[in-house]
Scaffold this active site. Structure first.
Site, PDB file in Angstrom:
ATOM      1  N   ASP A  67      81.183 -33.571  -0.110  1.00  0.00           N
ATOM      2  CA  ASP A  67      81.007 -32.794   0.526  1.00  0.00           C
ATOM      3  C   ASP A  67      80.365 -31.856   0.628  1.00  0.00           C
ATOM      4  OD1 ASP A  67      83.749 -32.089   0.181  1.00  0.00           O
ATOM      5  OD2 ASP A  67      84.886 -33.030   1.980  1.00  0.00           O
ATOM      6  N   ASN A 135      95.510 -32.516   9.591  1.00  0.00           N
ATOM      7  CA  ASN A 135      95.093 -33.410  10.344  1.00  0.00           C
ATOM      8  C   ASN A 135      94.694 -35.063  10.534  1.00  0.00           C
ATOM      9  OD1 ASN A 135      92.179 -33.447   9.412  1.00  0.00           O
ATOM     10  ND2 ASN A 135      91.652 -32.325  11.292  1.00  0.00           N
ATOM     11  N   HIS A 137      92.941 -36.031   8.119  1.00  0.00           N
ATOM     12  CA  HIS A 137      90.968 -35.780   7.053  1.00  0.00           C
ATOM     13  C   HIS A 137      90.580 -36.213   5.884  1.00  0.00           C
ATOM     14  CE1 HIS A 137      90.407 -31.553   6.748  1.00  0.00           C
ATOM     15  NE2 HIS A 137      90.248 -32.077   5.296  1.00  0.00           N
ATOM     16  N   GLU A 142      86.977 -36.336   9.977  1.00  0.00           N
ATOM     17  CA  GLU A 142      87.921 -35.930  11.067  1.00  0.00           C
ATOM     18  C   GLU A 142      88.126 -36.413  12.023  1.00  0.00           C
ATOM     19  OE1 GLU A 142      89.251 -32.520  10.176  1.00  0.00           O
ATOM     20  OE2 GLU A 142      87.355 -31.149  10.202  1.00  0.00           O
TER      21      GLU A 142
HETATM   22  C1  F6R Z   1      87.554 -31.253   0.131  1.00  0.00           C
HETATM   23  C2  F6R Z   1      87.642 -32.357   0.811  1.00  0.00           C
HETATM   24  C3  F6R Z   1      88.739 -32.647   1.974  1.00  0.00           C
HETATM   25  C4  F6R Z   1      90.021 -31.696   1.490  1.00  0.00           C
HETATM   26  C5  F6R Z   1      91.340 -31.464   2.174  1.00  0.00           C
HETATM   27  C6  F6R Z   1      92.086 -30.839   1.874  1.00  0.00           C
HETATM   28  O1  F6R Z   1      85.940 -31.692  -0.821  1.00  0.00           O
HETATM   29  O2  F6R Z   1      86.912 -33.154   1.438  1.00  0.00           O
HETATM   30  O3  F6R Z   1      88.924 -33.500   2.472  1.00  0.00           O
HETATM   31  O4  F6R Z   1      90.303 -32.444   0.131  1.00  0.00           O
HETATM   32  O5  F6R Z   1      90.728 -30.201   3.280  1.00  0.00           O
HETATM   33  O6  F6R Z   1      92.260 -30.207   1.544  1.00  0.00           O
HETATM   34  P1  F6R Z   1      93.662 -28.329   0.302  1.00  0.00           P
HETATM   35  O7  F6R Z   1      93.266 -29.493  -1.067  1.00  0.00           O
HETATM   36  O8  F6R Z   1      92.508 -27.778   0.080  1.00  0.00           O
HETATM   37  O9  F6R Z   1      94.402 -29.131   1.458  1.00  0.00           O
END
Ligand code: F6R
Length: 241
Positions: A67, A135, A137, A142
């Site tokens: 992303d 959540n 994701h 989401e």
């Molecule tokens: C990042 C991504 C997100 C993160 C998720 C967890 O490229 O795709 O889905 O993996 O938000 O974030 P952290 O690792 O910061 O807890």
């Protein structure tokens, strides 16, 4: 689903890095699916360590990131392009033209999504690294009634913007939109490595991995994939014993 719970961050990072490094040693032109956020930081450090010890070369590797924010150029230190360069790409020998992230600066975001999927179709991901949102994701997919299969633009939920605000000077600076690979594209990877750390994610880990498969917990769809390796620290794995 294979699950390993690690006693130390070091062990988790080394194991996850080992999965990626070994894949590249076995298949020098491997296609890697990569993630950003706080979860993979230690893993990227360990990969760089292995590269510096000359255990592996990334000369023929191709990467696709999950992303990118819409509206942040690669020079912006909060863009995922900047993050990847800082933590991984500037330390290894991967050629620039084999690195792919969605272009959040594209004039036509829909066309950019089509372009990204086209490239993914041509180079299927061998090993996809994933983190997990509070959540449920994955990428920026989401919770929703319907999930998109392919790469698509998303409006970020307030809770995701708030969670990511820790990386920005203020919440106001966190973009409202992003481009993400869809759950369908993520599930096309040959092997998925889901890494989760921290007590605050223990409940969502349990829900995603053992609860019903539902679009309201996007990570629960990983239960439908034949080769998922789940790597947890003790805190995130607290409810899985
Ligand atoms: C990042 C991504 C997100 C993160 C998720 C967890 O490229 O795709 O889905 O993996 O938000 O974030 P952290 O690792 O910061 O807890």
């Amino acid at each position: 689903m294979n699950m390993i719970i690690f006693d130390t961050q070091q062990e988790l990072d080394s194991y996850a890095a080992g999965l990626i490094v070994n894949k590249v040693i076995e298949k020098p032109n491997a296609v890697l699916g990569l993630a950003t956020g706080s979860t993979p930081l230690g893993i990227y450090d360990k990969i760089v360590e292995q590269y510096e010890k000359k255990k592996v070369s990334f000369r023929s590797v191709t990467t696709f990131n999950l992303d990118e924010y819409v509206g942040l150029p690669p020079e912006n230190d909060q863009s995922y392009a900047y993050y990847m360069k800082k933590h991984l790409f500037s330390h290894i020998d991967i050629p620039q033209d084999q690195i792919h992230l969605p272009n959040g600066m594209a004039d036509n975001i829909e066309a950019e999504c089509v372009r990204y999927d086209f490239m993914l179709e041509a180079s299927p991901v061998d090993i996809q690294l994933l983190g997990l949102g509070h959540n449920g994701h994955i990428g920026f997919n989401e919770p929703a009634v319907n999930l998109s299969g392919g790469t698509h633009p998303v409006k970020l939920k307030a809770e995701t913007r708030e969670a990511n605000a820790r990386f920005f000077a203020s919440l106001a600076e966190v973009p409202h939109e992003a481009i993400t690979m869809g759950v369908g594209s993520i599930l096309k990877a040959d092997t998925i490595v889901l890494v989760v750390r921290g007590a605050d994610k223990a409940e969502i880990v349990k829900e995603a991995l053992t609860g019903p498969i539902t679009t309201s917990v996007p990570a629960s769809l990983l239960q439908t994939h034949a080769r998922v390796i789940v790597l947890l620290d003790r805190e995130a794995g607290r409810m899985m014993k």
